[in-house]
Design a protein around this motif. Structure first.
Motif, short mmCIF file in Angstrom:
data_model
loop_
_atom_site.label_atom_id
_atom_site.label_comp_id
_atom_site.label_asym_id
_atom_site.label_seq_id
_atom_site.Cartn_x
_atom_site.Cartn_y
_atom_site.Cartn_z
N GLU A 1 31.27 -10.52 5.65
CA GLU A 1 29.90 -10.29 5.13
C GLU A 1 29.50 -8.84 5.34
OE1 GLU A 1 27.05 -14.07 5.95
OE2 GLU A 1 27.51 -12.87 7.69
N ASN A 2 29.71 -8.36 6.57
CA ASN A 2 29.15 -7.06 6.95
C ASN A 2 29.76 -5.89 6.19
OD1 ASN A 2 27.42 -8.17 8.90
ND2 ASN A 2 28.97 -8.06 10.49
N VAL A 3 31.08 -5.93 5.97
CA VAL A 3 31.69 -4.79 5.25
C VAL A 3 31.96 -5.15 3.79
CG1 VAL A 3 32.62 -3.69 7.34
CG2 VAL A 3 34.06 -5.30 6.07
N LEU A 4 31.20 -6.14 3.30
CA LEU A 4 31.21 -6.48 1.87
C LEU A 4 32.60 -6.80 1.34
CD1 LEU A 4 28.71 -3.82 0.55
CD2 LEU A 4 28.49 -6.28 0.24
N ALA A 5 33.35 -7.60 2.10
CA ALA A 5 34.72 -7.89 1.70
C ALA A 5 34.78 -9.09 0.74
CB ALA A 5 35.57 -8.16 2.94
N LEU B 1 36.38 0.57 3.08
CA LEU B 1 37.19 1.79 3.13
C LEU B 1 36.37 3.00 3.58
CD1 LEU B 1 39.42 1.15 -0.03
CD2 LEU B 1 39.95 0.67 2.38
N GLU B 2 35.11 3.00 3.14
CA GLU B 2 34.22 4.09 3.55
C GLU B 2 33.84 3.92 5.04
OE1 GLU B 2 29.95 5.86 2.13
OE2 GLU B 2 30.91 4.41 0.80
N TRP B 3 33.69 2.69 5.44
CA TRP B 3 33.35 2.35 6.84
C TRP B 3 34.43 2.84 7.80
CZ3 TRP B 3 35.79 -1.36 10.08
CH2 TRP B 3 35.05 -1.84 11.16
N LEU B 4 35.69 2.66 7.40
CA LEU B 4 36.79 3.13 8.25
C LEU B 4 36.71 4.64 8.47
CD1 LEU B 4 39.78 1.06 6.74
CD2 LEU B 4 38.78 0.76 9.02
N GLU B 5 36.47 5.38 7.37
CA GLU B 5 36.41 6.84 7.45
C GLU B 5 35.19 7.33 8.22
OE1 GLU B 5 38.25 9.25 5.47
OE2 GLU B 5 39.68 7.76 4.69
N TYR C 1 34.23 -1.99 19.82
CA TYR C 1 33.11 -2.71 20.42
C TYR C 1 31.97 -1.76 20.78
CZ TYR C 1 30.33 -5.97 23.08
OH TYR C 1 29.28 -6.74 23.52
N SER C 2 32.31 -0.49 21.05
CA SER C 2 31.24 0.45 21.41
C SER C 2 30.21 0.62 20.29
CB SER C 2 31.83 1.80 21.83
OG SER C 2 32.97 2.10 21.06
N TYR C 3 30.60 0.51 19.03
CA TYR C 3 29.60 0.65 17.96
C TYR C 3 29.25 -0.68 17.30
CZ TYR C 3 33.28 0.91 14.29
OH TYR C 3 34.33 0.67 13.43
N CYS C 4 29.59 -1.76 17.96
CA CYS C 4 29.30 -3.10 17.44
C CYS C 4 27.79 -3.26 17.21
CB CYS C 4 29.78 -4.12 18.47
SG CYS C 4 29.75 -5.80 17.87
N GLY C 5 27.46 -3.81 16.04
CA GLY C 5 26.05 -4.04 15.75
C GLY C 5 25.38 -2.86 15.06
N THR C 6 26.18 -1.84 14.74
CA THR C 6 25.66 -0.71 13.95
C THR C 6 26.64 -0.46 12.79
OG1 THR C 6 26.89 1.04 15.10
CG2 THR C 6 24.80 0.36 16.10
N ALA C 7 26.37 0.56 12.00
CA ALA C 7 27.31 0.99 10.96
C ALA C 7 27.51 -0.04 9.86
CB ALA C 7 28.65 1.36 11.59
N MET C 8 26.43 -0.63 9.41
CA MET C 8 26.53 -1.71 8.44
C MET C 8 26.15 -1.29 7.01
SD MET C 8 27.64 -4.12 10.24
CE MET C 8 27.61 -5.03 11.78
N ASP C 9 26.17 0.02 6.74
CA ASP C 9 25.62 0.46 5.45
C ASP C 9 26.65 0.69 4.36
OD1 ASP C 9 26.60 2.54 7.07
OD2 ASP C 9 25.45 4.05 5.97
N VAL C 10 27.93 0.55 4.68
CA VAL C 10 28.94 0.86 3.66
C VAL C 10 30.04 -0.21 3.63
CG1 VAL C 10 28.67 3.37 3.59
CG2 VAL C 10 30.08 2.34 5.38
#
Ligand code: GUN
Ligand code: FE
Length: 415
Positions: free
Chosen positions: A287-291, A82-86, A70-79
């Motif tokens: 949608e956000n992590v292109l699943a 699997l890349e997002w997890l790393e 939740y601390s980074y909710c609303g950011t980190a939407m560019d990948v």
């Protein structure tokens, strides 16, 4: 112990059809005794809480979310996943080894969860015992009903955020379970997903489930690259679901929530249905992590257990009202671009998933019905400036699409 709530009650006893009643819900020791148009004479002495013209809806159950994200909710939407997890997830979850950081992060999470329609949730924490217990304590004190999982993860993770051995992981997991003495917050076994958990670890977790009777939660068929990876890691498994099922971690005696279920095969669908596995449909995250887009309408209309998940922070919002709207929107795109044999979801179907669909994982939850636990959210959606009048179903639609309305009270198990 006993009181009545007066107002306009909306719920969905049947999939896809709202039921509206104006009257009194009588509540005794957290359980609804029924909704009555006039207060029965035997209850004439009990306290009445009158909410006027506000909407009273069942509390919602969020079947899948990650509290430390939740601390980074609303950011980190560019990948993608699997890349997002790393890149984002493991570094942030790793910080929860610091109990002071965890206290702060979880306080922020619980504070914001209070201001939503959610009353119950099934939650992933991190691999850390102390931080997970801290989260459970905070949720319990705030009155939520929840299942929370200390994560199990012993492969394909960075050194600083990876359990060192199966023995140590099991020891920690058992020690954590022993310390779970909360009123309404219970432990749930939580292998992150197959790529994070070796076969011997999964096998031990299955034994633990049988020994303790605890349920489990994980991820299933979220992303095409993930599915290929699982095939490579478990070449002798029948399919992704089998990598859990062969260790007794896929429904049946082990109450199970699987997030996503976007690309299940027919054979997997049959197993999900036969074993009563709950599907957590998480369209904002998808949608956000292109699943992709799960066939939620198919599952809902064909006798599967399905509820909604915010999947924060893949999902960008804790609000299940938002997730409802997104579930309707993406179901339209799916019917246009993937499979027009599944008609789009209606908002009443989305409401069903958010309330009784997910609520049933917790027992008799999600309806205003005799014998159901009284979880209710009172929402004042009056807008005297708008010249138009709205029917009940339109008022719900507006809550979902516009987020308008103020939550003026929330009951969880009658409290
Ligand atoms: N699969 C494994 N871990 C995660 C996670 O944290 N979020 C999502 N959306 N999928 C996952
Ligand atoms: Fe998730």
């Amino acid at each position: 112990m006993m009181f009545a709530v007066k107002g306009t009650f909306v719920d969905t006893p049947l999939i896809g059809a709202y039921r509206t009643r104006v009257g009194y819900a009588v509540v005794d020791s957290g359980v609804c005794l029924g909704v009555f148009s006039t207060l029965p004479i035997e209850y004439s002495n009990i306290d009445i809480k009158d909410y006027g013209n506000s909407l009273i809806i069942p509390g919602m159950s969020d079947l899948h979310l990650h509290a430390p994200q939740y601390s980074y909710c609303g950011t980190a939407m560019d990948v993608q996943l699997l890349e997002w997890l790393e890149k984002y997830t493991y570094p942030e979850e790793g910080r929860y080894s610091d109990i002071e950081y965890a206290k702060k992060g979880y306080a922020n999470f619980v504070k914001d969860l209070k201001n939503t329609t959610t009353t119950r949730a099934v939650i992933f924490a991190t691999i850390h015992n102390d931080a997970t217990l801290e989260l459970m304590k905070q949720l319990d004190e705030a009155g939520f009903v929840a299942y929370v999982g200390k994560l199990n993860m012993n492969r394909n993770a960075p050194d600083y955020y990876c359990e060192k051995s199966v023995e140590q992981g099991m020891k920690d997991t058992r020690a954590w379970i022993e310390k779970c003495n909360f009123k309404n917050v219970k432990p749930i076994i939580t292998p992150r997903f197959t790529p994070s958990v070796t076969d011997d670890y999964m096998c031990e977790l299955g034994k633990l489930a049988r020994e303790t009777g605890l349920g489990m939660q994980s991820h299933l068929n979220e992303n095409r690259d993930e599915i290929k990876w699982v095939k490579a890691l478990c070449p002798d498994s029948k399919h992704y679901s089998d990598t859990y099922d062969r260790y007794g971690l896929f429904g049946g005696e082990c109450p199970t929530v699987m997030a996503h279920c976007i690309y299940c095969t027919k054979e997997e669908d049959e197993l999900i249905k036969k074993n009563g596995v709950y599907i957590a449909h998480c369209p904002t995250s998808n949608e956000n992590v292109l699943a992709g887009i799960a066939p939620a309408g198919y599952y809902l209309r064909n006798g599967y257990h399905i509820g909604l998940g915010s999947d924060v922070a893949g999902g960008h919002t804790l609000s299940l009202l938002d997730v409802m709207a997104t579930s309707v929107q993406v179901s339209k795109l799916r019917s246009l671009y993937v499979d027009n044999s599944i008609r789009p979801l209606s908002m009443a179907e989305a409401f069903y998933m958010a309330t009784v669909g997910g609520g049933s994982f917790f027992g008799k939850v999600g309806l205003f019905e005799k014998g159901y636990e009284f979880d209710a959210v009172v929402i004042d959606d009056a807008n005297p400036d708008n010249p138009m009048e709205f029917a009940i179903e339109e008022r719900i639609e507006r809550l979902a699409y516009l987020g308008c309305g103020n939550i003026i009270h929330k009951f969880i198990k009658g409290a």
